[in-house]
Design a protein around this motif. Structure first.
Motif, PDB file in Angstrom:
ATOM      1  N   HIS A   1       9.380  17.321 -23.442  1.00 18.76           N
ATOM      2  CA  HIS A   1       9.897  16.920 -22.056  1.00 18.76           C
ATOM      3  C   HIS A   1       8.487  16.839 -21.094  1.00 18.76           C
ATOM      4  CE1 HIS A   1      11.899  16.574 -18.251  1.00 18.76           C
ATOM      5  NE2 HIS A   1      13.126  16.439 -18.888  1.00 18.76           N
ATOM      6  N   PRO A   2       8.516  15.672 -20.651  1.00 13.02           N
ATOM      7  CA  PRO A   2       7.267  15.321 -19.692  1.00 13.02           C
ATOM      8  C   PRO A   2       7.196  16.304 -18.449  1.00 13.02           C
ATOM      9  CG  PRO A   2       9.003  13.738 -19.217  1.00 13.02           C
ATOM     10  CD  PRO A   2       9.390  14.486 -20.431  1.00 13.02           C
ATOM     11  N   ALA A   3       8.222  17.066 -18.059  1.00  6.63           N
ATOM     12  CA  ALA A   3       8.345  18.015 -17.202  1.00  6.63           C
ATOM     13  C   ALA A   3       8.952  19.314 -17.381  1.00  6.63           C
ATOM     14  CB  ALA A   3       8.771  17.561 -15.477  1.00  6.63           C
ATOM     15  N   GLY A   4       8.595  19.750 -18.683  1.00  7.82           N
ATOM     16  CA  GLY A   4       9.432  20.683 -19.331  1.00  7.82           C
ATOM     17  C   GLY A   4       9.149  22.104 -18.883  1.00  7.82           C
ATOM     18  N   MET A   5       8.432  22.571 -18.069  1.00  7.52           N
ATOM     19  CA  MET A   5       8.324  23.936 -17.609  1.00  7.52           C
ATOM     20  C   MET A   5       9.757  24.248 -17.227  1.00  7.52           C
ATOM     21  SD  MET A   5       6.172  26.005 -14.531  1.00  7.52           S
ATOM     22  CE  MET A   5       4.681  25.527 -15.581  1.00  7.52           C
ATOM     23  N   PRO A   6      10.310  25.440 -17.792  1.00  7.46           N
ATOM     24  CA  PRO A   6      11.745  25.867 -17.133  1.00  7.46           C
ATOM     25  C   PRO A   6      11.512  26.343 -15.695  1.00  7.46           C
ATOM     26  CG  PRO A   6      11.173  26.708 -19.465  1.00  7.46           C
ATOM     27  CD  PRO A   6       9.818  26.013 -18.682  1.00  7.46           C
ATOM     28  N   VAL A   7      12.291  25.908 -14.628  1.00  4.88           N
ATOM     29  CA  VAL A   7      12.167  26.486 -13.269  1.00  4.88           C
ATOM     30  C   VAL A   7      13.665  26.648 -12.969  1.00  4.88           C
ATOM     31  CG1 VAL A   7      10.065  25.289 -12.972  1.00  4.88           C
ATOM     32  CG2 VAL A   7      12.328  24.145 -12.241  1.00  4.88           C
ATOM     33  N   PHE A   8      13.565  27.634 -12.000  1.00  4.32           N
ATOM     34  CA  PHE A   8      14.859  27.867 -11.137  1.00  4.32           C
ATOM     35  C   PHE A   8      14.855  27.187  -9.979  1.00  4.32           C
ATOM     36  CE2 PHE A   8      15.433  32.181 -13.531  1.00  4.32           C
ATOM     37  CZ  PHE A   8      16.490  31.767 -14.191  1.00  4.32           C
ATOM     38  N   VAL A   9      16.021  26.588  -9.532  1.00  4.74           N
ATOM     39  CA  VAL A   9      15.967  26.093  -8.049  1.00  4.74           C
ATOM     40  C   VAL A   9      16.892  27.122  -7.325  1.00  4.74           C
ATOM     41  CG1 VAL A   9      16.615  24.046  -6.513  1.00  4.74           C
ATOM     42  CG2 VAL A   9      15.703  23.623  -8.959  1.00  4.74           C
ATOM     43  N   ILE A  10      16.641  27.348  -6.098  1.00  5.38           N
ATOM     44  CA  ILE A  10      17.464  28.169  -5.336  1.00  5.38           C
ATOM     45  C   ILE A  10      17.799  27.599  -3.955  1.00  5.38           C
ATOM     46  CG2 ILE A  10      16.345  30.324  -6.274  1.00  5.38           C
ATOM     47  CD1 ILE A  10      14.631  30.517  -3.618  1.00  5.38           C
ATOM     48  N   SER A  11      18.695  28.040  -3.086  1.00  6.26           N
ATOM     49  CA  SER A  11      19.183  27.474  -2.013  1.00  6.26           C
ATOM     50  C   SER A  11      19.685  28.489  -1.071  1.00  6.26           C
ATOM     51  CB  SER A  11      20.071  26.272  -1.856  1.00  6.26           C
ATOM     52  OG  SER A  11      21.254  26.708  -2.243  1.00  6.26           O
ATOM     53  N   ARG A  12      19.970  28.638   0.093  1.00 11.68           N
ATOM     54  CA  ARG A  12      21.015  29.654   0.687  1.00 11.68           C
ATOM     55  C   ARG A  12      22.207  29.301  -0.089  1.00 11.68           C
ATOM     56  NH1 ARG A  12      19.830  29.391   7.009  1.00 11.68           N
ATOM     57  NH2 ARG A  12      21.235  31.449   6.730  1.00 11.68           N
TER      58      ARG A  12
ATOM     59  N   LEU B   1      15.983   1.701 -27.111  1.00  9.95           N
ATOM     60  CA  LEU B   1      14.568   2.120 -26.797  1.00  9.95           C
ATOM     61  C   LEU B   1      14.044   2.820 -25.684  1.00  9.95           C
ATOM     62  CD1 LEU B   1      13.232  -1.476 -28.391  1.00  9.95           C
ATOM     63  CD2 LEU B   1      13.407   0.939 -29.475  1.00  9.95           C
ATOM     64  N   LEU B   2      14.831   2.484 -24.519  1.00 12.71           N
ATOM     65  CA  LEU B   2      14.211   3.175 -23.424  1.00 12.71           C
ATOM     66  C   LEU B   2      14.258   4.630 -23.502  1.00 12.71           C
ATOM     67  CD1 LEU B   2      13.426   2.594 -20.420  1.00 12.71           C
ATOM     68  CD2 LEU B   2      15.800   3.230 -19.755  1.00 12.71           C
ATOM     69  N   PRO B   3      12.999   5.378 -23.361  1.00 13.67           N
ATOM     70  CA  PRO B   3      13.140   6.956 -23.646  1.00 13.67           C
ATOM     71  C   PRO B   3      13.920   7.597 -22.791  1.00 13.67           C
ATOM     72  CG  PRO B   3      10.927   5.884 -23.269  1.00 13.67           C
ATOM     73  CD  PRO B   3      11.780   4.831 -23.061  1.00 13.67           C
ATOM     74  N   LEU B   4      14.788   8.598 -23.077  1.00  9.35           N
ATOM     75  CA  LEU B   4      15.837   9.454 -22.357  1.00  9.35           C
ATOM     76  C   LEU B   4      15.055   9.904 -21.194  1.00  9.35           C
ATOM     77  CD1 LEU B   4      18.806  10.433 -22.024  1.00  9.35           C
ATOM     78  CD2 LEU B   4      17.887  12.320 -23.301  1.00  9.35           C
ATOM     79  N   ASP B   5      13.732  10.401 -21.264  1.00  4.56           N
ATOM     80  CA  ASP B   5      13.095  10.944 -20.127  1.00  4.56           C
ATOM     81  C   ASP B   5      12.695   9.849 -18.989  1.00  4.56           C
ATOM     82  OD1 ASP B   5      12.281  13.063 -21.773  1.00  4.56           O
ATOM     83  OD2 ASP B   5      10.456  12.150 -22.402  1.00  4.56           O
TER      84      ASP B   5
END
Length: 295
Positions: A184-195, A75-79
């Motif tokens: 998805h509760p934080a569904g905005m598609p985003v990129f993550v960058i690093s050095r 029952l626990l939401p996957l989110d």
């Protein structure tokens, strides 16, 4: 004390029994988190003895999250499970090597704040910026920070991906959210960058910054035939700039060759990062709007 654990004829558990079970599980989870912290402390010691190394391991994170999605039941939401593990991973990474996340809020503070806090929690500092270009510059000038912005770079974006083409420039290391689902509760598609990372990167999907002469309608269809897609496009001084995602397993020269075959001229392509393939939550059987039961 679950119903499955009862012997035939034994009394059903009382509310007090069940609450005692919950307290026992809570204590066990806390002990395990503290044990994880002790192991991280030893990991830091070993890394220091061996000359250090990046605390960010996108491929390992993706493997961990994929395993969680595959084994999740009940029952626990996957989110909720995804968010807990994202915070655990990000926080223990922060303990190894403190870092900040530079976030583009030009689209609005709320959606990016939700995304940043879902994926990185409240321990990791978040620094707001106006535009993907400012985020890239901040990460480039840091010693180990991350950056996060929408796939299209936000409303102030131009061909932001061209800023990632120099060898020492930041690179894309992740696309979030890792678990793909429509609500998805934080569904905005985003990129993550690093050095640039020396190791530990995920290469299921490779991103290329492509420059060519002009747009042609056949580009999307030609690229789809090799499993690639155009993520974003923008006019450049001498033509057109494309951000293209392609499967990491195909020949690196195939993207440019495919565009040339579709009529493109003056094609130049530079890899600007890579990320893991996302997990599709739709492969799990839904129970209601947010939970999942065992198939």
């Amino acid at each position: 004390m679950t119903d499955e654990a009862l012997e035939p004829g034994s009394p059903r558990p009382t509310l007090a029994d069940l609450r005692s079970d919950i307290d026992r599980i809570d204590r066990a989870m806390h002990e395990l988190l503290m044990e994880r912290g002790r192991i991280i402390d030893r990991l830091i010691e070993i890394k220091t003895q061996q000359g250090g190394g990046s605390a960010f391991r996108p491929a390992r994170e993706a493997s961990m999250m994929r395993a969680i999605v595959e084994r999740h039941r009940g029952l626990l939401p996957l989110d909720t499970v995804e968010g807990i593990w994202r915070i655990i991973i990000s926080t223990f990474t922060y303990i190894q090597a403190p870092y900040s996340v530079h976030v583009d809020v030009s689209r609005g503070d709320a959606p990016m704040r939700d995304s940043a806090r879902f994926h990185f929690g409240f321990t990791v500092p978040c620094v707001p910026h106006l535009g993907a270009g400012d985020v890239i510059a901040a990460v480039a000038g840091s010693t180990g920070d991350l950056g996060m912005f929408a796939l299209d770079g936000g409303p102030r974006a131009d061909a932001w991906w061209t800023r990632l083409t120099p060898r020492e420039a930041p690179k894309v290391i992740a696309r979030l959210p890792f678990v793909e689902r429509s609500d998805h509760p934080a569904g905005m598609p985003v990129f993550v960058i690093s050095r640039p990372l020396a190791d530990g990167g995920a290469r299921d999907v490779v991103l290329e910054a492509v420059s060519l002469d002009r747009w042609r309608p056949d580009y999307p269809f030609a690229l789809a035939a090799i499993g690639a897609e155009i993520v974003a496009s923008a006019a450049e001084r001498m033509g057109l700039g494309l951000l293209i995602a392609r499967p990491g397993a195909i020949d690196p020269e195939l993207t440019a060759a495919t565009l040339r075959a579709a009529g493109a001229r003056d094609v130049r392509s530079v890899e600007i990062g890579a990320h893991a393939a996302r997990a599709d939550a739709a492969t799990l059987r839904p129970e209601g709007a947010r939970g999942y039961r065992e198939p």
